[in-house]
Design an enzyme around this catalytic site. Structure first.
Site, PDB file in Angstrom:
ATOM      1  N   SER A  98       0.899  -1.246   0.014  1.00  0.00           N
ATOM      2  CA  SER A  98       0.127   0.073  -0.043  1.00  0.00           C
ATOM      3  C   SER A  98       0.695   1.345   0.000  1.00  0.00           C
ATOM      4  O   SER A  98       1.739   1.241  -0.730  1.00  0.00           O
ATOM      5  CB  SER A  98      -1.085   0.111   1.295  1.00  0.00           C
ATOM      6  N   HIS A 102      -6.849  -5.232  -1.841  1.00  0.00           N
ATOM      7  CA  HIS A 102      -5.988  -4.565  -1.469  1.00  0.00           C
ATOM      8  C   HIS A 102      -5.209  -5.494  -0.160  1.00  0.00           C
ATOM      9  O   HIS A 102      -5.800  -5.709   0.866  1.00  0.00           O
ATOM     10  CB  HIS A 102      -6.249  -3.108  -0.920  1.00  0.00           C
ATOM     11  N   ASP A 158      -8.328  -5.408  -6.265  1.00  0.00           N
ATOM     12  CA  ASP A 158      -8.226  -4.311  -5.807  1.00  0.00           C
ATOM     13  C   ASP A 158      -8.464  -3.005  -6.616  1.00  0.00           C
ATOM     14  O   ASP A 158      -7.813  -2.966  -7.698  1.00  0.00           O
ATOM     15  CB  ASP A 158      -6.512  -4.227  -5.374  1.00  0.00           C
TER      16      ASP A 158
END
Length: 486
Positions: free
Chosen positions: A190, A463, A405
């Site tokens: 991330s 994610h 994601d």
């Protein structure tokens, strides 16, 4: 004979000697100011831990005012030969405990038995510590259990975060010399997708300058990575089109009207603004972390009252989570954020903090992700670092993305990878786990400097892919670290 000189000189010499000793002691202590402990048992787990866990603080910054907390887990296979991995959780402001418990660490919480009290611990059979020793760091300052001794040192940026991490690693390796010979990889997902290459760059500079301890950096791993935020998020609309979230008609109209800019369109381009309206209506109910999962609002429960702290993290939502409803799951649709509730009860428990060696009075309320972090991004893009490495350094790089994601779509990641203009070493093909397709990958290289980059999708993951597909992600990283074909 001048009696004054007889006495003054020895007195000056003594003072000079004591002064020198003080200076030497100061630098010696400041360079080795590491506080750590071995944790044999943890509340919620019965018996001795079947893995070696170390926790502690390392002081960084001016006068070591910033104290970064860490968890270190030794490899469960071969400590001497397996690589050393530094893991950075994203956010910024998300605790290393989140990465440890919900992604790649050796234990997790027993969600099925959680009843609003101290959660039980289960072992994770797909921990990356099966193949590597891993340092999980609460960073930047203000994250997890990390703290600053003075309020003025809480504000941080991409640059200060990176500098603190480099100081941390220098001190940790100095205090753990047995790991200086292990292959070193920096990893994270991330937002840490920006910080990982920045830290690798600092390590590279240190090697070139002859800094000690010398680090055997081999490359880096980034998952669902932020690279250039505006670029990354601009791919959400093309991604939504590919997944049939928006129609061909809507997409073609926006594509022809917005000149490829969907995040910050020209406010005077009324045609584009008009084209984006129905698209926003289509995607506003989608959970960006995984397009197949329900959206919900997450306000972390206060473990002391069982009520929710409205000041904490929230996501795009349609539903409030109440702790009582969570415990009666048949009354409320499951939401991924339910999984995070036990972490608040566990990490804020006094017996847990005592077992981990948390210093009393340093934090008032542990949060999985600190949304009030005093942080400012001062590096808009990490692309230049990838470009520099690809042109000059014999690194091995693994980039992976959960293909569900929509927060940081794999299309945007592939876009900047392709713009590195590397030579294709392996075209798009499936990789397998237990005879089933686990995702798709391609491999790129620059032969002149032996730079290799592997990009892989993880099928069905969102994610932070290891949270969704732990078995597949362990297989992925194990093969990659062992230089086996995916």
């Amino acid at each position: 004979m001048d009696l004054r000189r007889m006495f003054i000189l020895p007195t000056w010499s003594c003072l000079h000697f004591l002064f020198c000793i003080s200076i030497i002691s100061f630098f010696f202590c400041s360079n080795l100011a590491v506080s750590f402990k071995t944790v044999d048992t943890l509340p919620g787990y019965s018996g001795t831990l079947p893995f070696k866990l170390e926790t502690g603080y390392i002081g960084v910054g001016e006068y070591e005012d910033v104290q970064l907390f860490y968890y270190f887990v030794e490899s469960e296979k071969n400590v001497e030969k397996d690589p050393l991995v530094v893991w950075l959780t994203g956010g910024p402001g998300c605790s290393a405990l989140s990465g440890l418990v919900y992604e790649i660490g050796p234990f997790t919480f027993d969600l099925a038995s959680f009843d609003g009290t101290l959660p039980s611990i289960n072992l994770n059979p797909y921990s990356w510590t099966k193949v590597a020793s891993i340092i999980f760091i609460d960073s930047p300052v203000g994250t997890g259990f990390s703290y600053a001794k003075s309020p003025k040192n809480y504000p941080s940026t991409d640059t200060t975060w990176t500098n603190h991490l480099y100081m941390f690693l220098q001190k940790w390796l100095s205090d753990h010399p047995q790991f200086q010979k292990n292959r070193l990889y920096i990893a994270g997902d991330s937002y840490a997708g920006k910080i990982v290459p920045m830290l690798v760059s600092e390590i590279k500079k240190g090697i070139e300058n002859g800094s000690e301890p010398r680090m055997l950096i081999q490359g880096y791993i980034i998952g669902n990575p932020v690279t250039t935020y505006n670029h990354d998020t601009n791919w959400r609309i093309p991604y939504a089109h590919k997944l049939a979230i928006i129609s061909d008609e809507y997409y073609k109209f926006a594509e022809s009207s917005c000149n490829g800019e969907y995040v910050n369109p020209d406010p005077s381009n009324f045609k584009c603004l008009y084209a984006l309206q129905p698209i926003q209506q289509c995607i506003e109910g989608i959970f960006l972390g995984n397009v197949l999962e329900p959206t919900c609002k997450f306000t972390a429960p206060n473990p002391n009252t069982g009520k929710e702290d409205q000041s904490d993290e929230t996501t795009t939502s349609t539903t409030e989570i109440d702790i009582d409803i969570f415990l009666r799951s048949e009354e409320e649709p499951w939401c991924r954020n339910h999984n995070y509730i036990p972490s608040y009860f566990w990490a804020n428990d006094p017996s847990v903090q005592e077992a981990l060696g948390i210093e009393n009075g340093t934090i008032s309320d542990w949060k999985r992700c600190n949304k009030s972090l005093a942080f400012e991004s001062d590096v808009p893009s990490a692309f230049e670092y990838h470009q520099l490495f690809s042109n000059s350094t014999p690194f091995q790089v693994l980039v992976y993305s959960g293909d569900h994601d929509m927060d940081i779509p794999y299309l945007g990641t592939l876009s900047w990878i392709h713009s590195l203009n590397l030579t294709g070493d392996c075209n798009w093909k499936p990789w397998f786990v237990n005879g089933q397709i686990a995702g798709y990958y391609e491999r790129h290289k620059r032969s002149e400097n032996q730079f290799y980059l592997t990009f892989a999708t993880v099928k069905g993951a969102g994610h932070t892919a290891p949270e969704y597909k732990p078995k597949e992600c362990l297989a992925l990283v194990d093969r990659w670290l062992s230089s086996y074909p995916l």
